[in-house]
Design an enzyme around this catalytic site. Structure first.
Site, PDB file in Angstrom:
ATOM      1  N   GLU A   1     -64.897 -82.624 -20.222  1.00 31.71           N
ATOM      2  CA  GLU A   1     -63.946 -81.994 -19.312  1.00 31.71           C
ATOM      3  C   GLU A   1     -62.612 -82.707 -19.532  1.00 31.71           C
ATOM      4  O   GLU A   1     -62.565 -83.937 -19.425  1.00 31.71           O
ATOM      5  CB  GLU A   1     -64.419 -82.176 -17.864  1.00 31.71           C
ATOM      6  CG  GLU A   1     -63.574 -81.423 -16.876  1.00 31.71           C
ATOM      7  CD  GLU A   1     -64.024 -81.644 -15.420  1.00 31.71           C
ATOM      8  OE1 GLU A   1     -63.237 -81.332 -14.529  1.00 31.71           O
ATOM      9  OE2 GLU A   1     -65.145 -82.132 -15.204  1.00 31.71           O
TER      10      GLU A   1
ATOM     11  N   LYS B   1     -64.390 -91.475 -14.406  1.00 27.78           N
ATOM     12  CA  LYS B   1     -63.014 -91.150 -14.795  1.00 27.78           C
ATOM     13  C   LYS B   1     -62.084 -91.234 -13.598  1.00 27.78           C
ATOM     14  O   LYS B   1     -60.934 -91.624 -13.727  1.00 27.78           O
ATOM     15  CB  LYS B   1     -62.966 -89.755 -15.419  1.00 27.78           C
ATOM     16  CG  LYS B   1     -63.422 -89.757 -16.864  1.00 27.78           C
ATOM     17  CD  LYS B   1     -63.191 -88.413 -17.526  1.00 27.78           C
ATOM     18  CE  LYS B   1     -64.393 -87.530 -17.379  1.00 27.78           C
ATOM     19  NZ  LYS B   1     -64.277 -86.268 -18.125  1.00 27.78           N
TER      20      LYS B   1
ATOM     21  N   ARG C   1     -77.618 -91.673 -19.015  1.00 23.66           N
ATOM     22  CA  ARG C   1     -76.253 -92.121 -19.247  1.00 23.66           C
ATOM     23  C   ARG C   1     -76.243 -93.534 -19.772  1.00 23.66           C
ATOM     24  O   ARG C   1     -77.115 -94.318 -19.429  1.00 23.66           O
ATOM     25  CB  ARG C   1     -75.525 -92.229 -17.908  1.00 23.66           C
ATOM     26  CG  ARG C   1     -74.845 -91.061 -17.489  1.00 23.66           C
ATOM     27  CD  ARG C   1     -74.244 -91.207 -16.118  1.00 23.66           C
ATOM     28  NE  ARG C   1     -73.696 -89.902 -15.872  1.00 23.66           N
ATOM     29  CZ  ARG C   1     -72.441 -89.568 -16.160  1.00 23.66           C
ATOM     30  NH1 ARG C   1     -71.572 -90.455 -16.574  1.00 23.66           N
ATOM     31  NH2 ARG C   1     -72.023 -88.339 -16.003  1.00 23.66           N
TER      32      ARG C   1
HETATM   33  P1  ATP Z   1     -66.984 -88.163 -14.830  1.00 19.01           P
HETATM   34  O1  ATP Z   1     -68.173 -87.841 -13.945  1.00 19.01           O
HETATM   35  O2  ATP Z   1     -66.511 -89.558 -14.745  1.00 19.01           O
HETATM   36  O3  ATP Z   1     -65.877 -87.146 -14.703  1.00 19.01           O
HETATM   37  P2  ATP Z   1     -68.332 -86.762 -16.861  1.00 19.01           P
HETATM   38  O4  ATP Z   1     -69.670 -87.219 -17.245  1.00 19.01           O
HETATM   39  O5  ATP Z   1     -68.279 -85.589 -15.974  1.00 19.01           O
HETATM   40  O6  ATP Z   1     -67.529 -87.996 -16.300  1.00 19.01           O
HETATM   41  P3  ATP Z   1     -67.485 -85.166 -19.058  1.00 19.01           P
HETATM   42  O7  ATP Z   1     -66.146 -85.044 -19.662  1.00 19.01           O
HETATM   43  O8  ATP Z   1     -68.039 -83.997 -18.329  1.00 19.01           O
HETATM   44  O9  ATP Z   1     -67.455 -86.452 -18.124  1.00 19.01           O
HETATM   45  O10 ATP Z   1     -68.520 -85.644 -20.154  1.00 19.01           O
HETATM   46  C1  ATP Z   1     -68.652 -85.027 -21.418  1.00 19.01           C
HETATM   47  C2  ATP Z   1     -70.020 -85.298 -21.949  1.00 19.01           C
HETATM   48  O11 ATP Z   1     -70.244 -86.693 -22.077  1.00 19.01           O
HETATM   49  C3  ATP Z   1     -71.089 -84.755 -21.040  1.00 19.01           C
HETATM   50  O12 ATP Z   1     -72.064 -84.098 -21.820  1.00 19.01           O
HETATM   51  C4  ATP Z   1     -71.647 -85.969 -20.368  1.00 19.01           C
HETATM   52  O13 ATP Z   1     -72.995 -85.794 -20.043  1.00 19.01           O
HETATM   53  C5  ATP Z   1     -71.440 -87.055 -21.421  1.00 19.01           C
HETATM   54  N1  ATP Z   1     -71.298 -88.367 -20.790  1.00 19.01           N
HETATM   55  C6  ATP Z   1     -70.415 -88.718 -19.843  1.00 19.01           C
HETATM   56  N2  ATP Z   1     -70.606 -89.991 -19.449  1.00 19.01           N
HETATM   57  C7  ATP Z   1     -71.636 -90.469 -20.176  1.00 19.01           C
HETATM   58  C8  ATP Z   1     -72.325 -91.712 -20.239  1.00 19.01           C
HETATM   59  N3  ATP Z   1     -71.976 -92.740 -19.456  1.00 19.01           N
HETATM   60  N4  ATP Z   1     -73.343 -91.844 -21.113  1.00 19.01           N
HETATM   61  C9  ATP Z   1     -73.684 -90.812 -21.906  1.00 19.01           C
HETATM   62  N5  ATP Z   1     -73.088 -89.623 -21.894  1.00 19.01           N
HETATM   63  C10 ATP Z   1     -72.077 -89.426 -21.043  1.00 19.01           C
HETATM   64 MG    MG Z   2     -68.762 -83.605 -16.270  1.00 18.58          MG
END
Ligand code: ATP
Ligand code: MG
Length: 566
Positions: A39, A274, A264
């Protein structure tokens, strides 16, 4: 830097096992197609790196493809700056989405058509309830929800209202489109989830075209389907969204990707949300998203980590089905290991103390031979000037040393790396009693590499020639937080756990002349001190600024060991 190809050794994992099985049964005609779906509402962090390595790594190993898809369903939060940084970071990590750069917003028309299809099937309806009413009717995990009074709205009426929503005839919040599933499902996600809401907001790609926006849960699975994604890898929190995604796909009768959840990556002493990272930036606690103390990929790159080391790290922590926390020292180990093989050795003195060799000829300069990297002969040798006046590290001298101090002290001998054995004869102090200079003698029979004397001493120090060295700034970083789980306890403000000593700036460090030609991003091992790289932000034509990437040893393990012994 020597050009090391990605030497990551790939371990098997449960995701690869599933893919192997699918290939065995020729599911999806042997295709393997994954995607990385960020995102664009912040910079990528080390957790994303794990997902990137997994998705692109699997595509590569199975001769498949991996798409980059920006999940830009949320109009107000997304910015072009984030899109650009995400692309830069993925490329830096060494992966390539080729021409497959997609946006969920590319599918807004298709998603609208899909929604119409569900309404026509009687599987979705327009609800006039407010968000609060919908929330109350949703029930709790232990209590079933209640049907909305609008649940049985005639199909034609829903179709008409949905079109008017799209045409901008209503203000925000007036209506929503909901899937008609089961208000008593034990899975809350199945209780008639919202698919569309009205938002009169500008979108970074579609501009003002839309005033209804799809919810993430409605957009995500269908976007995967449209792209023909075979294996949709996501993190564990989406496990109980899977029945909903499968329901949408089934009702729409479209291509069905298989969602597989993995744990994760969590790192100790680090936050990965984020939202919280943005707060650190906005409050000026760090110097932007790429402050070298941040867990973002741009920060890690600026700090001197190599893409190889991140890929190796991501592989070494494996893919788990259950959440866990990886110690940050594991990541530090992986960069240390890579830089040990690739980084040029040099000598730099961070806290200088002057040494005068009293029996060394006044105007003599010797060019001594130094090894550039003992791990890699092809990196060759260089010359290091030696003269009468030198600098050594202040910590390497003690006037009253404890018994096992093998560095310099009055009357004691040490070897200067690549040079001679010297002996401390006299200590010069200022009026306040601070040591400001050492007078030493050298033994000219002990020149390194000449074999003229095999006399051995216990300590070897790094040094630079005072007349030949130049000044540079060195920035030492430590963990940004001083507790292992700063983001974990929701009750406690994570900002209360900031490590006040996470940045130390040393202004007058002394560098051997060889370093003067270094360019932004170049990586070095400062002998005995650690790995350092030339900072890309603060380095100018006049001044080199170095970031410490990592120390030579895991200093925290040492501190923790000492603490447990006391
Ligand atoms: P936040 O909740 O902080 O906004 P997010 O997980 O929603 O972070 P995205 O941009 O949606 O962030 O993540 C893109 C991809 O990266 C998704 O498929 C997510 O599952 C993966 N991802 C995010 N954080 C992690 C993590 N700590 N370990 C492994 N994969 C991750
Ligand atoms: Mg997300």
């Amino acid at each position: 830097m020597s050009n090391e190809e990605n030497k990551t050794t790939v371990q098997s994992n449960f995701i690869r096992d599933i893919i192997d099985k699918d290939l065995g049964t020729n599911k999806h005609e042997g295709r393997v197609h994954t995607r990385f779906p960020p995102e664009p509402n912040g910079y990528l962090h080390i957790g994303h790196a794990k997902s990137i390595c997994l998705n692109f790594g699997i595509a590569k190993d199975y001769n498949g493809m991996c798409n980059l898809r920006f999940d830009d369903t949320n109009p107000s939060k997304e910015e072009v700056e984030y899109v650009d940084s995400i692309k830069e970071d993925i490329k830096w990590l060494g992966f390539d989405w080729e021409d497959r750069e997609y946006y969920a917003s590319d599918y807004f028309d298709q998603l609208y058509e899909y929604a119409v299809k569900l309404i026509k099937k009687g599987k979705a309806y327009i609800d006039s309830s407010s968000f609060d009413e919908i929330k109350t009717m949703r029930g709790t995990p232990t209590e079933p929800g209640k049907n909305s009074p609008y649940r049985e709205r005639p199909i034609n009426e829903s179709l008409e209202l949905f079109e008017k929503m799209k045409n901008g005839e209503f203000e925000d919040g007036k209506y929503v489109l909901r899937a008609k599933i089961d208000m008593s499902s034990p899975n809350m996600n199945m209780r008639d989830p919202i698919m569309y809401r009205i938002r009169h907001a500008n979108h970074h790609r579609t501009g003002d075209k839309w005033c209804i926006y799809p919810m993430y849960d409605w957009a995500h699975g269908q976007s995967d389907s449209i792209e023909g994604i075979t294996h949709s890898l996501c993190t564990l929190e989406f496990e109980n969204h899977r029945p909903l995604y499968d329901w949408f796909i089934r009702e729409l009768e479209i291509f069905a990707p298989q969602q597989i959840e993995f744990a994760r990556l969590n790192l100790s002493y680090t936050i990965m949300s984020k939202r919280k990272l943005l707060l650190l930036v906005q409050k000026g606690i760090v110097d932007g998203w790429n402050d070298p103390r941040m867990p973002t990929l741009s920060a890690i790159r600026r700090r001197g980590y190599t893409p190889e080391s991140i890929r190796n790290f991501a592989e070494s922590v494996g893919v788990a089905k259950r959440d866990n926390v990886i110690d940050i020292s594991v990541m530090e180990y992986s960069v240390r290991e890579h830089l040990n093989k690739t980084a040029q050795r040099v000598m730099a003195v961070l806290n200088p103390l002057k040494v005068v060799i009293t029996n060394y000829p006044e105007d003599q300069v010797e060019e001594l031979e130094a090894v550039n990297n003992p791990e890699d002969e092809t990196m060759g040798k260089r010359k290091v000037p030696f003269s009468k006046e030198l600098f050594i590290e202040r910590d390497d001298f003690m006037e009253d040393p404890p018994r096992k101090f093998f560095r310099l002290s009055p009357g004691n001998e040490v070897r200067l790396r690549y040079a001679y054995i010297i002996k401390c004869e006299e200590v010069i102090k200022d009026d306040d009693g601070n040591v400001i200079e050492l007078r030493c003698t050298y033994d000219h029979e002990t020149k390194s590499g000449t074999g003229s004397s095999n006399r051995k001493v216990k300590g070897t120090l790094h040094w630079v020639s005072a007349t030949h060295c130049f000044n540079a700034e060195v920035r030492l970083y430590d963990r940004l937080f001083n507790v292992p789980d700063p983001g974990g306890d929701k009750e406690v403000d994570f900002l209360d756990h900031l490590n006040p000593d996470s940045l130390k700036v040393l202004e007058n460090c002394k560098m051997e002349p060889y370093i003067s030609s270094a360019e932004k991003g170049d990586k070095f091992q400062f002998e005995r001190l650690g790995y350092f790289c030339v900072d890309t932000k603060y380095t100018t034509d006049e001044k080199l600024v170095f970031n410490r990437t990592v120390t030579l040893r895991d200093t925290w393990a040492k501190i923790e060991k000492q603490m447990s012994q006391n």
